[in-house]
Design an enzyme around this catalytic site. Structure first.
Site, short mmCIF file in Angstrom:
data_model
loop_
_atom_site.label_atom_id
_atom_site.label_comp_id
_atom_site.label_asym_id
_atom_site.label_seq_id
_atom_site.Cartn_x
_atom_site.Cartn_y
_atom_site.Cartn_z
N ALA A 66 27.68 16.97 -17.85
CA ALA A 66 27.32 16.33 -19.11
C ALA A 66 25.87 15.87 -19.06
O ALA A 66 25.25 15.76 -18.01
CB ALA A 66 28.24 15.14 -19.35
N GLY A 106 31.67 18.43 -16.92
CA GLY A 106 31.86 19.17 -18.16
C GLY A 106 31.55 20.64 -18.01
O GLY A 106 32.12 21.48 -18.74
N GLU A 109 34.65 22.07 -16.78
CA GLU A 109 35.64 22.01 -17.87
C GLU A 109 35.41 23.12 -18.89
O GLU A 109 36.37 23.66 -19.45
CB GLU A 109 35.60 20.63 -18.51
CG GLU A 109 36.18 19.55 -17.60
CD GLU A 109 36.05 18.15 -18.18
OE1 GLU A 109 37.09 17.49 -18.37
OE2 GLU A 109 34.91 17.71 -18.44
N GLU A 129 33.19 13.11 -11.95
CA GLU A 129 33.08 11.98 -12.89
C GLU A 129 33.48 10.65 -12.27
O GLU A 129 32.97 9.60 -12.65
CB GLU A 129 33.95 12.25 -14.12
CG GLU A 129 33.37 13.27 -15.10
CD GLU A 129 33.74 14.69 -14.76
OE1 GLU A 129 33.50 15.59 -15.59
OE2 GLU A 129 34.26 14.94 -13.64
#
Length: 688
Positions: A66, A106, A109, A129
């Site tokens: 992210a 992310g 993901e 995270e």
């Protein structure tokens, strides 16, 4: 080639569309990147000539995670990551993620939402995270356990560790691994094969065999995991939330599990622990930036290192350099001490090899870089010489005067002193500009912190090189000015003073230790004293019973090494408060007319921590630290301050500076001028 937007290009090679993401430096999932992904998928979907899609990234990495700079800020108008993932999962054409560098958070993901994943052999992936006080908030906790099983998923989401391509392939995260220079050809071949063989549009969300198999024994699985990791995860909120998400993946349908993930993500994002851990993330990077260094300051070459002293500290320091392939000559005064020190280094490496973290060949390679000597003159060609001898100014000055005549011109002369004046040490040489402090923390081969002490005459290139070599050997280096104890030990001394006063005024050592342990420290000051050894620096010939420690040592109490200290220790080192020590404390207080009273936990915590914050303010005021966040990095990496509390200065900002000023005055401690100034103006140390 079609430019989808500023960061995304689309090319078509026959029936395969290639979406190339290029958003330096790490292709983080910023608003333009999310828009590029959404628009690129839509464009490929709309082209009837396209039968499969390859997603690849330019630069040194796949999507590395992210965009952390967006956290906590108002949302910008763009495609959400959920929108992107929905578009990918609804695609009627197989999407293949081609991964190099790192696919983290992310980024992974996104890859997990693709139908297939191919990776370069050097690629790594992970869901880190938890290290920012968060959980994977884009379906990672639901898709990952479906691919790898809940046991592996639990490990990955609670540790945040990075997984190499070979391991990820074995787990089931990647479908294929190819040589680094074959990633795009490999991805194109996979795409064409998917078209030719009509591969199904396999979605991780629909792979349920592993979570189904785990469900009958799920309660025991999660209970055992919590019990096994209780000590490691103590105090942190995010690991438990991650565990609950994996539980949801096992026990609930995918869409229901996503709701659990989202419900747990938002409070973490808004909570103080995550704010603290995100602050630490940036603070670590800021610490490497040295204010006032000329832009053209060149790093000096460090191709060989000399170390004086083969004891615990010197040996640990040596291992840091051997680990990165830098030859080390280690000097001792006596053959027995030298042989013992080299033997300890070898034993440490062999223990590591026994755990499977090194090969026997690795051990021999590192030991082959180590040379022992009894002659200081053998350091004559070293680029960097670090002394790690007894903490005595006369000894260090005498040693540096000798080094001045031995070391080659341009060599860096570093002292591992933890308290002493580096300028005074430098004055013993004719080259004070080449002298710098490099304060390692014990065990030096394990602890991440390195305080780099910038002397009044330390040359910019010498300072820059000390910081650079710290990074090379895997340390977090922080610059300190010259003052007694530098940053960390200077602040620690004020905590220790208060701890000693507290046990005389009414608290017991176990009370003080318990309060600081509950705050998040790995242990309190008295347990730490027992671990280090009460007799370190104590001299039976000169002891006059003037301190609690004097009397304990006079009574034969040495701490853990002989099972008697502030605590008594059994054969397994389980501890119980020592009645003998309690009597020594009570007698000592009575002799000095101290009326003992009940002291509550709040007072213990405030009196241990607030004077540290006060001294931190003085360190900033005196410019002994560059910035408040550097102080926090010192305490997080050298003294066990809990990372989820962000460091003493960050913690102080959220405890309330005005409250700290009031409480310091209540305890009879004069607040630092900077602390009073910030409190009065409503400002903070860290800007957080």
């Amino acid at each position: 080639m079609t430019a989808i937007n500023a960061v995304m290009d689309l090319t078509r090679d026959g029936e395969v569309a290639v979406l190339t993401l290029n958003s330096p430096p790490v292709n983080a999932l910023s608003a333009p990147v999310r828009d590029g992904l959404a628009l690129g998928i839509a464009a490929a979907e709309a082209d009837p000539a396209v039968k499969a899609i390859v997603l690849i990234c330019a630069g040194r990495t796949f999507i590395a995670g992210a965009d952390i700079t967006e956290f906590g800020k108002p949302a910008v108008k763009s495609a959400s990551l959920f929108d992107v993932q929905t578009a990918m999962e609804q695609s009627k054409k197989p999407i293949i993620a081609a991964i190099h560098g790192t696919a983290l958070g992310g980024g992974l993901e996104v890859a997990l939402t693709c139908h297939y994943r191919i990776a370069a052999a050097s690629a790594k992936c992970g869901l880190p995270e938890v290290k920012l006080g968060l959980l994977p908030g884009a379906g990672g906790t639901q898709r990952l356990p479906r691919l790898v099983g809940p046991e592996i998923a639990l490990d990955l989401v609670t540790s945040g560790r990075h997984v190499g391509a070979k391991e990820a392939l074995k787990m089931g995260v990647f479908d294929e691994v190819v040589a680094d220079d074959q990633l795009l050809p490999g991805a194109m071949a996979m795409a064409r094969k998917a078209i030719a063989e009509k591969w199904p549009l396999r979605l991780a969300r629909d792979v349920n065999d592993k979570v189904d198999a785990a469900r009958p024994n799920a309660a025991k699985l999660f209970a055992d995991f919590r019990a096994k990791n209780a000590k490691l995860l103590r105090g942190f909120e995010a690991p438990e939330a991650n565990i609950q998400c994996i539980e949801a993946a096992v026990n609930l349908p995918f869409d229901e599990g996503i709701k659990v993930e989202r419900a747990l993500f938002v409070p973490l994002m808004q909570g103080l622990q995550s704010r603290a851990q995100r602050y630490v993330f940036f603070a670590e990077r800021m610490a490497a930036k040295v204010e006032g260094l000329p832009a053209d300051a060149q790093l000096l070459p460090v191709k060989s290192v000399g170390i004086i002293g083969a004891g615990t500290m010197g040996g640990g320091i040596a291992m840091n350099f051997l680990n990165v392939g830098i030859p080390v000559t280690i000097v001792e005064m006596k053959e027995e001490a030298l042989s013992r020190g080299i033997g300890v280094i070898r034993k440490n490496y062999e223990n590591t090899a026994a755990k499977g973290k090194l090969t026997a060949a690795d051990v021999e390679t590192r030991m082959g870089l180590l040379k022992g000597s009894l002659d200081l003159a053998d350091l004559g060609q070293a680029d960097l010489i670090i002394e790690a001898v007894f903490e005595n100014m006369d000894i260090k000055k005498e040693l540096f005067a000798k080094l001045d005549g031995v070391a080659k011109p341009g060599a860096i002369l570093a002292s591992n002193t933890s308290y002493l004046n580096v300028d005074e040490i430098a004055a013993a040489t004719k080259r004070p500009g080449s002298v710098v402090g490099m304060h390692f923390f014990s065990p030096a081969n394990v602890m991440r912190l390195l305080e780099v002490v910038n002397g009044a005459k330390t040359e910019p290139a010498v300072l820059a090189t000390a910081m650079g070599i710290g990074k090379k050997i895997g340390k977090i280096a922080v610059v300190s000015g010259v003052c007694h104890g530098f940053i960390g030990n200077r602040m620690l001394s004020f905590r220790q003073q208060q701890a000693q006063k507290l046990i005389l005024e009414g608290a017991l050592p176990s009370d003080v230790d318990r309060v600081l342990y509950d705050f998040g420290f790995p242990m309190g000051p008295f347990q730490m004293s027992d671990l280090a050894g009460l007799d370190i620096g104590w001299n039976a010939a000169t002891s006059k019973g003037e301190t609690i420690r004097d009397r304990m040592c006079e009574a034969g109490m040495r701490g853990q090494k002989n099972g008697k200290g502030f605590y008594n220790y059994d054969a397994e080192r389980n501890r119980t408060p020592s009645p003998e020590t309690e009597k020594i404390i009570l007698d000592y207080a009575a002799e000095r007319g101290i009326n003992r009273r009940s002291i509550d936990d709040d007072e213990i915590l405030e009196r241990c921590l607030l004077p540290m914050v006060n001294e931190g303010a003085k360190i900033l005021e005196e410019k002994m630290a560059q910035r408040a966040s550097d102080i926090d990095i010192v305490w997080l990496n050298g003294y066990g301050w809990p990372v989820y509390r962000g460091g003493p200065m960050f913690w102080a900002d959220h405890y309330g500076l005005a409250k700290i000023v009031e409480r310091l005055k209540h305890y009879g401690i004069t607040p630092a001028p900077l602390l009073e100034k910030l409190a009065a103006s409503g400002q903070t140390f860290t800007g957080q």
